[in-house]
Structures are given as structure tokens and as C-alpha cells.
Design a protein around this motif. Structure first.
Motif, PDB file in Angstrom:
ATOM      1  N   SER A 230       0.838  -1.203   0.000  1.00 25.84           N
ATOM      2  CA  SER A 230       0.000   0.000   0.000  1.00 25.84           C
ATOM      3  C   SER A 230       0.872   1.251   0.000  1.00 25.84           C
ATOM      4  N   ILE A 243      -4.768   2.697   2.765  1.00 21.73           N
ATOM      5  CA  ILE A 243      -4.403   2.818   4.180  1.00 21.73           C
ATOM      6  C   ILE A 243      -3.113   2.033   4.424  1.00 21.73           C
ATOM      7  N   THR A 251      -4.786  -4.282   4.165  1.00 20.69           N
ATOM      8  CA  THR A 251      -5.558  -4.179   2.928  1.00 20.69           C
ATOM      9  C   THR A 251      -6.363  -5.454   2.701  1.00 20.69           C
ATOM     10  N   ASP A 270      -3.467  -2.540  -5.769  1.00 22.30           N
ATOM     11  CA  ASP A 270      -2.930  -2.887  -4.457  1.00 22.30           C
ATOM     12  C   ASP A 270      -3.784  -4.035  -3.933  1.00 22.30           C
TER      13      ASP A 270
END
Ligand SMILES: Nc1nc2c(ncn2[C@@H]2O[C@H](COP(=O)(O)OP(=O)(O)OP(=O)(O)O)[C@@H](O)[C@H]2O)c(=O)[nH]1
Ligand SMILES: [Mg+2]
Length: 444
Positions: A230, A243, A251, A270
């Protein structure tokens, strides 16, 4: 009589200039109602446009006229370059709506008319849409080459060859009694079919390059939990997309961002960190993570290219990630904050200090460029529609190659030409046969 159509050709919204295009049999007539100027063809003329209903001034405009067939649509066309404000645009569009035989154009209708009037074929018309949607240099080049007829010429070339073969096959049906030597026919038909078949196969086996480039290259970032996936997508997108936390398994959903990577359109994904033990766990919390991992693995499979990201703080390379290594992937060690060297045969980066990111971008764009190396040299198929039609053509050619009787062979060749013809919307077998038979010494 055909309607005369009009539309704003430039984008909505305020701008210095707006372009309104009018095309159809009455385009010149409505111009003469709006202005008493004279308009030599294809010349920019400054003119006052007056609303004929109430005598009010619409705008001072630059007007260019085109006469058929030398216009985009192949019809009489007038382009009004007016000031790009809402009130100006609306007063011209309103005045046009009052004109005899005029109506607002449907989406794509100008290009449709260009196709119907023979100025473009279907692949070229599709390329016009692609060019308008192109966001990167490579997409633009692809669209321009297709618009220039790269695909049409290729397909038309195959169709022409097949029709020649068809002419021979038909000759055998018609002249059978006159003892047309069977071998001679065979020697004219078979090599052509085999040749076109090989060409189509090569064209189809291009790894979907054209389609991928048109839609954007899919790159998935895959790695262990906490490897910094991320953080990497945020660094590459240069904004806070995902985040980041030191909790392993942050994630869950697949996130995506669109980037222009040195001219190539890229969609970057991602994904959840691969923690295989979660796949068998039955706790609710972990089932969510398990679902995330499932999606990550699916993305890894769908992607055109993978960035396999390893945590430089680990003692060894994460085996589940390493397992996914193939020709279309690149291995990267993250968290090399002081420019240290990571695992062997990997690119070292730090999303925190920014170390190695440029090198990573260079490497990824070099790899993606390699995926598209030939795209400039040989025209690429850009749509599933083309692919389906070509697969169909192949089936017919294959049947023709194995056909028992001349009329079956002829019918299959005819069908294959039709399949190819559907791509460009041009090839009418009978028309082509006429042309071919004209200089085909069938009586000899
Ligand atoms: N020292 C250092 N820490 C980093 C670097 N990149 C990421 N981190 C830290 O590593 C932790 C995990 O980062 P994330 O980007 O959330 O990792 P992830 O791979 O997305 O993790 P999951 O989503 O849980 O799979 C965070 O605490 C980051 O601050 C780096 O280059 N150097
Ligand atoms: Mg993450």
C-alpha cells in the motif's frame, strides 16, 4: 431527404472557442439564412451570424464550408467556430433547430455518416472513438495507425487473397466438364488458404497487445503482509490511495489507480498480503482476510504484469510471493531506507525515503514497453469484435482446407471472406468477385 444534423463538436463548458458542426443536404442553406456572406469552400470566413427569426446577432464567427465528397461525413458540411460561452452556443444551436430538415445529431452520427458514405470503414470509425478517448501517447499512436487504415489494409489484403482462391474454386465447379485439371485448381487454392491461415494465427497470437494497450496495462502489486504494497501504490500514485499501517493484513479489497507510465496507460492494483495460513482459518475476522487473499491471487492471475514486493526486513524471500514469479513479473525488495542492496536479483527500493523508486519505474516501463514492442511495426487487433470474427474466419478456412467437393470448399471460402468483411464492414464478396473476374482469364 436525409436529415441535416448539427451538434456541438467541442466539449461542453466555457472555453475560448466552441465548434458547432452541421452536416447534410441543407447545411449550406441554413448558413445562407444565418449570414449573407459568401463562403468559398474550405476557407475560413469571418461572418456575422444573425438569427433569421428575430434579427438578433448570434455571434461573430469563423465559418468553414466543405463540399462532398471532401468532408468528414462525405456530405455538405459547415463548421461554425464561435465564442465558447453557454449563451452563444445555445443561441446558435437554437437557431439551427428552427431550420428546415435540421435536427440534433445522435452520438457518433457524424462518424456513422462518414462510414455510410465510404469515407471510413468500421475499424477506422472505431479508431476515431479510440483517439478521442486516448489518454497516453501509446494509445494515441495505436488509434492513429488504425485510423490511417493499418488494420483495414491488413484485413482487406486477406479478403482479396481469399476471393482469388474462391474464384478458382468456383471455376472448378463451373468448368468441371471441361476438364479443368484438378491439381491446378488445388495448387491455386490450397497455398492461399494456408498462407492466410498462418497470417491470421500470428495476428491472433499477439498476446492481446492491442486490446491491453487500448484498455490500459494491468499491473498488480503482490507480496507478504506488511511488505509495503500500500505504501508503494501511494508512492507511485503520489497520493494517499490506500491505508498504510504496521498491522499485518491491513488491505483487504483490491484498490486500483490509473497512471500514465512514460506514455503507457497503467492500472495499478494494491492487494491483500498473502498470508496462506488465513485461507484455512475459520474465524470471522480472518475469513475477510481470506477473501482478500483470494482476490489478490485472482488479480495476480489476471494482471498483465506483477510487481512482487518483498520485505527487506525479512530473513528470506516470502515463499508464497516468490512462487508467483514468471516472465511477466519483477521482484522488488522494499524498506532499503539507506540505499542498501536487497535480496538477489531484485530491485531495491524504499517507499519511505523514496530510494530506488525512479529505477523501479524505469524498469517497469521498460518491461511494459517490451510487451508492446511490435505494436508500431505490425498493426494490432484492438477489439474483441475483431478477434471473434477472425476466429470464425479461421474455422471456415480450416473447413475449406478439408473440404471434399469444390462447391463445399467454395462455400467455406465465401463464409471466411464474409467473416473478415464484417470487421471492416466493407467486403462484399460479390463486388469483389466482379472485380476479380474482370481480369481473371477464366475463359483461357
Ligand atoms: N522502514 C520502512 N518501513 C516501511 C516502508 N514501506 C512501508 N513501511 C512500513 O511497513 C508497514 C506496512 O506497510 P503497508 O504499506 O501497509 O504494507 P502492506 O504490504 O500494504 O500490508 P498489508 O496491507 O497488511 O498486506 C507500515 O508500518 C509502513 O510504514 C519502507 O520503505 N521502509
Ligand atoms: Mg496494504
Amino acid at each position: 431527404m436525409t436529415d441535416t444534423i448539427y451538434a456541438l463538436a467541442s466539449a461542453q463548458g466555457r472555453a475560448g472557442i466552441a465548434v458547432v458542426r452541421v452536416s447534410g443536404p441543407q447545411a449550406m442553406e441554413s448558413l445562407s439564412k444565418l449570414s449573407d456572406g459568401t463562403f468559398p469552400v474550405r476557407q475560413a470566413v469571418l461572418a456575422q451570424l444573425i438569427n433569421p427569426d428575430n434579427g438578433s446577432l448570434i455571434d461573430e464567427a469563423i465559418v468553414i464550408t466543405f463540399h462532398p465528397p471532401r468532408s468528414y461525413t462525405g456530405e455538405e458540411t459547415v463548421e461554425y467556430n464561435i465564442h465558447g460561452g453557454k449563451a452563444v452556443r445555445e443561441s446558435l444551436l437554437n437557431a439551427l433547430s428552427q431550420m428546415d430538415g435540421h435536427r440534433m445529431a445522435e452520438p457518433g452520427e457524424f462518424t456513422r455518416r462518414a462510414y455510410e458514405n465510404g469515407n471510413l470503414d468500421l475499424t477506422q470509425a472505431e479508431a476515431v472513438a479510440d483517439l478521442i478517448h486516448a489518454e497516453t501517447e501509446a494509445q494515441k499512436q495505436l488509434a492513429l495507425s488504425q485510423m490511417g487504415g493499418a488494420l483495414s489494409n491488413l484485413y482487406q489484403g486477406w479478403a482479396d487473397r481469399l476471393v482469388k482462391a474462391l474464384a478458382y474454386a468456383e471455376a472448378q465447379i463451373d468448368f468441371a466438364e471441361e476438364d479443368l485439371p484438378e491439381d491446378e485448381v488445388k495448387s491455386h487454392v490450397e497455398p492461399v488458404l494456408t498462407h492466410v491461415m498462418t497470417q491470421i494465427t500470428g495476428h491472433l497470437n499477439d498476446g492481446n497487445r492491442g486490446e491491453i494497450l487500448r484498455e490500459g496495462i494491468k499491473i498488480a502489486i503482490i507480496g507478504a503482509p506488511n511488505a509495503g504494497k500500500s505504501s508503494l501504490i501511494n508512492a507511485l500514485a503520489q497520493r494517499d490511495v490506500a491505508i498504510v499501517s504496521d498491522m499485518a493484513g491491513t488491505t483487504r479489497d483490491v484498490l486500483e489507480v490509473h497512471l500514465d507510465l512514460n506514455g503507457f496507460p497503467v492500472t495499478l492494483y494494491d492487494t491483500a498480503g498473502l498470508r496462506p495460513e488465513q485461507l484455512s482459518d475459520e474465524h470471522a475476522q480472518d475469513q475477510i482476510e481470506a477473501e482478500g487473499i483470494k482476490r489478490a491471487l485472482q488479480k495476480a492471475q489476471e494482471a498483465d504484469f506483477k510487481i512482487l514486493l518483498f520485505d527487506g526486513k525479512d530473513n528470506e524471500m516470502h515463499p508464497q510471493t516468490l512462487n508467483l514469479k514468471d516472465d511477466n513479473s519483477i521482484c522488488v525488495t522494499n524498506k532499503m531506507d539507506d540505499g542498501e542492496t536487497g535480496f538477489a536479483d531484485t530491485i531495491s527500493i524504499s517507499t519511505q525515503s523514496g530510494y530506488g523508486l525512479d529505477n523501479l519505474i524505469d524498469n517497469v516501463s521498460r518491461e511494459t514497453k517490451a510487451l508492446f514492442e511490435d505494436i508500431q511495426n505490425s498493426p494490432s487487433l484492438t477489439r474483441a469484435r475483431h478477434r471473434e470474427a477472425l476466429v470464425e474466419a479461421q474455422e471456415h478456412i480450416d473447413r475449406a482446407l478439408h473440404g471434399f467437393s469444390p462447391d463445399m470448399i467454395a462455400e467455406d471460402i465465401r463464409m471466411s471472406v464474409r467473416s473478415i468483411g464484417r470487421i471492416t464492414g466493407r467486403t462484399d464478396v460479390e463486388d469483389l468477385l466482379d472485380i476479380i473476374f474482370r481480369d481473371f482469364c477464366i475463359g483461357k
